[in-house]
Scaffold this motif. Structure first.
Motif, PDB file in Angstrom:
ATOM      1  N   ALA A 111      30.747  16.171  36.813  1.00  0.00           N
ATOM      2  CA  ALA A 111      30.089  17.292  36.100  1.00  0.00           C
ATOM      3  C   ALA A 111      28.758  17.393  37.009  1.00  0.00           C
ATOM      4  O   ALA A 111      27.925  18.465  36.997  1.00  0.00           O
ATOM      5  CB  ALA A 111      29.845  16.912  34.828  1.00  0.00           C
ATOM      6  N   ARG A 112      27.965  16.367  37.443  1.00  0.00           N
ATOM      7  CA  ARG A 112      26.656  16.188  37.909  1.00  0.00           C
ATOM      8  C   ARG A 112      26.812  16.941  39.397  1.00  0.00           C
ATOM      9  O   ARG A 112      25.879  17.416  39.863  1.00  0.00           O
ATOM     10  CB  ARG A 112      26.193  15.031  38.189  1.00  0.00           C
ATOM     11  N   ALA A 113      27.818  16.988  39.981  1.00  0.00           N
ATOM     12  CA  ALA A 113      27.919  17.070  41.462  1.00  0.00           C
ATOM     13  C   ALA A 113      27.530  18.621  41.628  1.00  0.00           C
ATOM     14  O   ALA A 113      26.730  19.007  42.643  1.00  0.00           O
ATOM     15  CB  ALA A 113      29.228  16.992  42.066  1.00  0.00           C
ATOM     16  N   PRO A 114      28.124  19.693  41.041  1.00  0.00           N
ATOM     17  CA  PRO A 114      27.885  20.911  41.122  1.00  0.00           C
ATOM     18  C   PRO A 114      26.286  21.349  40.777  1.00  0.00           C
ATOM     19  O   PRO A 114      25.744  22.214  41.464  1.00  0.00           O
ATOM     20  CB  PRO A 114      28.727  21.866  40.426  1.00  0.00           C
ATOM     21  N   VAL A 115      25.895  20.529  39.922  1.00  0.00           N
ATOM     22  CA  VAL A 115      24.499  20.788  39.363  1.00  0.00           C
ATOM     23  C   VAL A 115      23.487  20.391  40.556  1.00  0.00           C
ATOM     24  O   VAL A 115      22.513  21.039  40.771  1.00  0.00           O
ATOM     25  CB  VAL A 115      24.198  20.166  38.146  1.00  0.00           C
ATOM     26  N   GLU A 116      23.887  19.306  41.094  1.00  0.00           N
ATOM     27  CA  GLU A 116      22.916  18.730  42.234  1.00  0.00           C
ATOM     28  C   GLU A 116      23.148  19.461  43.459  1.00  0.00           C
ATOM     29  O   GLU A 116      22.507  19.597  44.348  1.00  0.00           O
ATOM     30  CB  GLU A 116      23.406  17.425  42.451  1.00  0.00           C
ATOM     31  N   SER A 117      24.260  20.248  43.671  1.00  0.00           N
ATOM     32  CA  SER A 117      24.366  20.971  44.714  1.00  0.00           C
ATOM     33  C   SER A 117      23.718  22.532  44.968  1.00  0.00           C
ATOM     34  O   SER A 117      23.665  23.203  45.862  1.00  0.00           O
ATOM     35  CB  SER A 117      25.883  21.370  45.144  1.00  0.00           C
ATOM     36  N   THR A 118      23.004  23.008  43.811  1.00  0.00           N
ATOM     37  CA  THR A 118      22.566  24.197  43.665  1.00  0.00           C
ATOM     38  C   THR A 118      21.113  23.983  42.763  1.00  0.00           C
ATOM     39  O   THR A 118      21.070  23.132  42.034  1.00  0.00           O
ATOM     40  CB  THR A 118      23.567  25.196  43.110  1.00  0.00           C
ATOM     41  N   GLY A 119      20.103  24.839  43.075  1.00  0.00           N
ATOM     42  CA  GLY A 119      18.889  24.824  42.338  1.00  0.00           C
ATOM     43  C   GLY A 119      19.324  25.867  40.869  1.00  0.00           C
ATOM     44  O   GLY A 119      18.342  26.135  40.431  1.00  0.00           O
ATOM     45  N   ARG A 120      20.200  26.435  40.846  1.00  0.00           N
ATOM     46  CA  ARG A 120      20.487  27.416  39.635  1.00  0.00           C
ATOM     47  C   ARG A 120      21.325  26.828  38.675  1.00  0.00           C
ATOM     48  O   ARG A 120      21.627  27.741  37.854  1.00  0.00           O
ATOM     49  CB  ARG A 120      21.242  28.607  40.412  1.00  0.00           C
ATOM     50  N   ALA A 121      21.524  25.489  38.515  1.00  0.00           N
ATOM     51  CA  ALA A 121      22.293  24.984  37.326  1.00  0.00           C
ATOM     52  C   ALA A 121      21.656  23.960  36.821  1.00  0.00           C
ATOM     53  O   ALA A 121      20.751  23.001  37.535  1.00  0.00           O
ATOM     54  CB  ALA A 121      23.945  24.679  37.921  1.00  0.00           C
ATOM     55  N   GLU A 122      21.833  23.756  35.468  1.00  0.00           N
ATOM     56  CA  GLU A 122      21.581  22.527  34.772  1.00  0.00           C
ATOM     57  C   GLU A 122      22.558  21.743  33.962  1.00  0.00           C
ATOM     58  O   GLU A 122      23.490  22.558  33.705  1.00  0.00           O
ATOM     59  CB  GLU A 122      20.494  22.889  33.812  1.00  0.00           C
ATOM     60  N   LEU A 123      22.454  20.468  33.817  1.00  0.00           N
ATOM     61  CA  LEU A 123      23.413  19.869  32.837  1.00  0.00           C
ATOM     62  C   LEU A 123      22.646  19.326  31.739  1.00  0.00           C
ATOM     63  O   LEU A 123      21.752  18.592  31.995  1.00  0.00           O
ATOM     64  CB  LEU A 123      24.147  18.752  33.746  1.00  0.00           C
ATOM     65  N   PHE A 124      23.245  19.772  30.620  1.00  0.00           N
ATOM     66  CA  PHE A 124      22.652  19.077  29.374  1.00  0.00           C
ATOM     67  C   PHE A 124      23.559  18.491  28.760  1.00  0.00           C
ATOM     68  O   PHE A 124      24.843  18.847  28.600  1.00  0.00           O
ATOM     69  CB  PHE A 124      22.212  20.477  28.584  1.00  0.00           C
ATOM     70  N   LEU A 125      23.237  17.445  28.189  1.00  0.00           N
ATOM     71  CA  LEU A 125      23.833  16.312  27.343  1.00  0.00           C
ATOM     72  C   LEU A 125      23.504  16.138  26.117  1.00  0.00           C
ATOM     73  O   LEU A 125      22.244  16.300  25.763  1.00  0.00           O
ATOM     74  CB  LEU A 125      24.053  15.035  27.981  1.00  0.00           C
ATOM     75  N   TYR A 126      24.212  16.377  25.217  1.00  0.00           N
ATOM     76  CA  TYR A 126      23.991  16.423  23.556  1.00  0.00           C
ATOM     77  C   TYR A 126      24.293  15.205  23.056  1.00  0.00           C
ATOM     78  O   TYR A 126      25.364  14.900  22.643  1.00  0.00           O
ATOM     79  CB  TYR A 126      24.641  17.610  22.855  1.00  0.00           C
ATOM     80  N   ALA A 127      23.341  14.088  23.205  1.00  0.00           N
ATOM     81  CA  ALA A 127      23.518  12.738  22.657  1.00  0.00           C
ATOM     82  C   ALA A 127      23.978  12.758  21.110  1.00  0.00           C
ATOM     83  O   ALA A 127      23.434  13.097  20.412  1.00  0.00           O
ATOM     84  CB  ALA A 127      22.273  11.954  22.780  1.00  0.00           C
ATOM     85  N   GLY A 128      24.970  12.048  21.109  1.00  0.00           N
ATOM     86  CA  GLY A 128      25.394  11.851  19.632  1.00  0.00           C
ATOM     87  C   GLY A 128      26.149  13.023  19.142  1.00  0.00           C
ATOM     88  O   GLY A 128      26.646  12.752  17.739  1.00  0.00           O
ATOM     89  N   ARG A 129      26.430  13.940  19.941  1.00  0.00           N
ATOM     90  CA  ARG A 129      27.274  15.029  19.363  1.00  0.00           C
ATOM     91  C   ARG A 129      28.811  14.781  19.626  1.00  0.00           C
ATOM     92  O   ARG A 129      29.110  13.993  20.723  1.00  0.00           O
ATOM     93  CB  ARG A 129      27.034  16.239  20.036  1.00  0.00           C
ATOM     94  N   GLN A 130      29.415  15.246  18.768  1.00  0.00           N
ATOM     95  CA  GLN A 130      31.090  15.085  18.911  1.00  0.00           C
ATOM     96  C   GLN A 130      31.481  16.295  20.009  1.00  0.00           C
ATOM     97  O   GLN A 130      30.756  17.506  19.809  1.00  0.00           O
ATOM     98  CB  GLN A 130      31.639  15.212  17.686  1.00  0.00           C
TER      99      GLN A 130
END
Length: 64
Positions: free
Chosen positions: A16-35
């Motif tokens: 999931a991190r790979a495409p985010v790191e390959s572009t300046g137009r994406a972000e990865l959000f993790l919702y800690a503790g969420r189901q």
């Protein structure tokens, strides 16, 4: 609430991190503790505030 077992494993997070790191137009959000599927209003895991934040973050910016 316990972390979602479907997404806490590095085997899932790394791809999931790979495409985010390959572009300046994406972000990865993790919702800690969420189901998983916390944004699906018909399920018991639904969380209004987290779902609203997800919706806000996933909208494309309006261009003039």
């Amino acid at each position: 609430m316990a972390p979602d077992p479907l997404f806490v494993d590095e085997d899932v997070l790394d791809p999931a991190r790979a495409p985010v790191e390959s572009t300046g137009r994406a972000e990865l959000f993790l919702y800690a503790g969420r189901q998983h599927l916390f944004a699906h209003s018909a399920l018991p895991a639904y969380e209004t505030a987290a779902a609203a934040l997800l919706t806000q973050r996933s909208r494309l910016p309006q261009t003039p």
